[in-house]
Write a protein that holds these residues in place. Structure first.
Motif, short mmCIF file in Angstrom:
data_model
loop_
_atom_site.label_atom_id
_atom_site.label_comp_id
_atom_site.label_asym_id
_atom_site.label_seq_id
_atom_site.Cartn_x
_atom_site.Cartn_y
_atom_site.Cartn_z
N ALA A 1 0.87 -1.19 -0.07
CA ALA A 1 -0.01 0.26 0.00
C ALA A 1 0.77 1.22 0.05
CB ALA A 1 -0.90 0.07 1.38
N SER A 2 2.00 1.09 0.31
CA SER A 2 3.09 2.15 0.29
C SER A 2 4.23 1.83 -0.54
CB SER A 2 3.35 3.06 1.46
OG SER A 2 4.24 2.12 2.47
N ASP A 3 5.44 1.41 0.19
CA ASP A 3 6.61 1.05 -0.61
C ASP A 3 7.08 -0.48 -0.12
OD1 ASP A 3 7.26 1.93 1.79
OD2 ASP A 3 8.95 3.01 1.23
N GLY A 4 6.40 -1.15 0.39
CA GLY A 4 6.95 -2.55 0.80
C GLY A 4 6.34 -3.38 -0.49
N THR A 5 6.66 -4.74 -0.35
CA THR A 5 6.38 -5.47 -1.62
C THR A 5 5.31 -6.77 -1.33
OG1 THR A 5 8.31 -7.04 -1.16
CG2 THR A 5 8.82 -4.98 -2.77
N TYR A 6 5.33 -6.87 0.21
CA TYR A 6 4.31 -7.66 0.52
C TYR A 6 2.71 -6.89 0.61
CZ TYR A 6 7.54 -11.21 2.28
OH TYR A 6 8.54 -12.01 2.35
N SER A 7 1.74 -7.72 0.26
CA SER A 7 0.48 -7.15 0.35
C SER A 7 0.13 -7.18 1.70
CB SER A 7 -0.77 -8.04 -0.58
OG SER A 7 -0.79 -9.39 0.26
N PRO A 8 -0.86 -6.26 2.27
CA PRO A 8 -1.13 -6.32 3.71
C PRO A 8 -1.52 -7.75 4.28
CG PRO A 8 -2.40 -4.48 2.55
CD PRO A 8 -1.75 -5.35 1.49
N SER A 9 -2.18 -8.56 3.49
CA SER A 9 -2.69 -9.86 4.10
C SER A 9 -1.22 -10.88 3.95
CB SER A 9 -3.67 -10.61 3.14
OG SER A 9 -3.39 -10.58 1.83
N GLU A 10 -0.38 -10.61 3.13
CA GLU A 10 0.73 -11.48 2.67
C GLU A 10 1.49 -11.07 4.18
OE1 GLU A 10 1.55 -12.24 -1.77
OE2 GLU A 10 2.22 -10.29 -0.92
N LEU A 11 1.72 -9.86 4.51
CA LEU A 11 2.63 -9.33 5.56
C LEU A 11 2.07 -9.98 6.92
CD1 LEU A 11 4.69 -7.30 6.70
CD2 LEU A 11 2.86 -5.65 6.70
N ALA B 1 3.76 -12.80 9.46
CA ALA B 1 3.81 -12.46 10.95
C ALA B 1 3.52 -13.41 11.81
CB ALA B 1 3.28 -10.89 11.22
N HIS B 2 2.65 -13.98 11.47
CA HIS B 2 1.95 -15.20 12.09
C HIS B 2 3.07 -16.43 12.00
CE1 HIS B 2 -0.58 -18.95 12.57
NE2 HIS B 2 -0.91 -18.44 13.61
N GLU B 3 3.48 -16.67 10.72
CA GLU B 3 4.26 -17.66 10.42
C GLU B 3 5.81 -17.82 11.27
OE1 GLU B 3 5.18 -17.71 6.20
OE2 GLU B 3 3.38 -18.11 5.79
N GLY C 1 -4.17 -0.02 3.27
CA GLY C 1 -3.95 -1.30 3.65
C GLY C 1 -4.33 -1.78 4.93
N LEU C 2 -4.83 -0.98 5.81
CA LEU C 2 -5.23 -1.35 7.14
C LEU C 2 -6.26 -2.27 7.26
CD1 LEU C 2 -4.39 1.77 9.12
CD2 LEU C 2 -3.20 -0.25 9.12
N SER C 3 -7.26 -1.97 6.50
CA SER C 3 -8.64 -2.93 6.51
C SER C 3 -8.21 -4.40 6.05
CB SER C 3 -9.65 -2.52 5.69
OG SER C 3 -10.27 -1.16 6.31
N GLU C 4 -7.54 -4.38 5.01
CA GLU C 4 -7.22 -5.64 4.71
C GLU C 4 -6.16 -6.38 5.60
OE1 GLU C 4 -4.11 -7.83 1.34
OE2 GLU C 4 -5.13 -6.01 0.80
N ALA C 5 -5.43 -5.79 6.42
CA ALA C 5 -4.40 -6.22 7.32
C ALA C 5 -5.21 -6.65 8.46
CB ALA C 5 -3.37 -5.34 7.73
N ILE C 6 -6.24 -5.90 9.10
CA ILE C 6 -7.09 -6.20 10.19
C ILE C 6 -7.89 -7.41 9.84
CG2 ILE C 6 -8.73 -5.25 11.76
CD1 ILE C 6 -6.09 -3.93 12.10
N GLU C 7 -8.55 -7.48 8.88
CA GLU C 7 -9.16 -8.66 8.36
C GLU C 7 -8.63 -9.87 8.38
OE1 GLU C 7 -12.25 -10.17 4.77
OE2 GLU C 7 -11.59 -7.84 4.69
#
Length: 281
Positions: free
Chosen positions: A12-22, A26-28, A44-50
């Motif tokens: 959503a800014s300058d990373g390469t992982y989508s929010p859900s991939e990130l 983190a869980h892995e 990207g926050l709504s996708e990450a929270i979901e």
């Protein structure tokens, strides 16, 4: 030990992982909490929270990282636990987005005038939905053959004080702090060691930001040395600031920095989050 990472970026800014991939990553790796702190955007926050709702043992903290300018230098301010759904907050954020777009258009003109034609429209087309940062400039310069690496792009053209760099205008750390607080968040001074300030200048920066409402400082960071960490913790104690910390993970755009550990030695214990929560109460 339960570990956290309170400074990360997605596509959503300058990373390469989508929010859900990130969040999945983190869980892995077993993090107990992660904050998504994209540059000047909450998209990207709504996708990450979901995605985080799938993992009861992982807390996903809504955040943001503001890019501001003080005395001609970039100063970044992280906001944690922001109320990203609030309409007033979203409207006030737009001024920061507009400032970034104006800066980016000026940098495109400087690069073009220097013999490296790039348009803002190209950047947007190549990065749909992302807030355009200098990392995107670097990737495009590399893709068009103007440089041999993204590092060269920063070192020669778009890094601080380089010929094609344009600072953000009229956006100060104090403005970011005010906006974070108005959005219910906790303002944190991001990676102060990276600003290259001497002891007195660092002290003056933290003092002035504390007066403006600063609550915490990144005393733990992905590239800090042990001495850097001690110095920042000392400043935090001097000004009664909370300690925060994070890797500043960007995925493939900063391949030497990994989630949760930075360049390898960073450890942010869960008690950092617990103390921030205590402050919020």
């Amino acid at each position: 030990m339960k570990k956290v990472d309170l400074h990360t970026h997605s596509a959503a800014s300058d990373g390469t992982y989508s929010p859900s991939e990130l969040i999945r990553y983190a869980h892995e790796i077993g993090l107990s909490a992660i904050a998504l702190t994209d540059h000047d955007t909450i998209s990207g926050l709504s996708e990450a929270i979901e995605e985080g709702d799938k993992y009861p043992d992982l807390e996903v903290i809504p955040g943001i990282e503001y890019s501001t300018v003080r005395n001609g230098k970039d100063v970044h301010v992280v906001g944690l636990y922001i109320n990203y759904k609030d309409d007033d907050f979203k409207r006030s954020l737009q001024s920061f987005i507009d400032s970034r777009e104006e800066r980016n258009r000026k940098m495109c003109k400087k690069l073009t005038d220097a013999g490296m034609p790039i348009t803002y429209e190209e950047l947007v087309e190549n990065n749909p939905g992302a807030v355009i940062t200098r990392a995107h400039f670097g990737r495009l310069l590399l893709a068009k053959g103007y440089t041999t690496s993204i590092k060269e792009a920063f070192d020669r053209f778009i890094g601080d004080h380089c010929p094609c760099y344009v600072p953000r205008e009229k956006i100060t750390p104090e403005m970011a702090i005010e906006q974070i607080i108005s959005g219910g968040g906790i303002p944190i001074l991001a990676h102060p060691v990276l600003y290259g300030l001497g002891r007195d200048a660092m002290d003056e920066l933290v003092h002035s930001m504390k007066d403006a409402g600063l609550v915490g400082i990144e005393a733990i960071y992905g590239t800090y040395t042990a001495q850097d960490e001690r110095d920042m913790k000392s400043i935090a104690a001097k000004y009664n600031l909370l300690i925060s910390g994070g890797s500043d993970f960007h995925g493939g755009n900063k391949p030497h920095i990994d989630l949760g550990c930075g360049t390898g030695r960073m450890v942010v214990p869960y008690e950092v989050v617990e103390k921030i929560k205590e402050y919020r109460k």
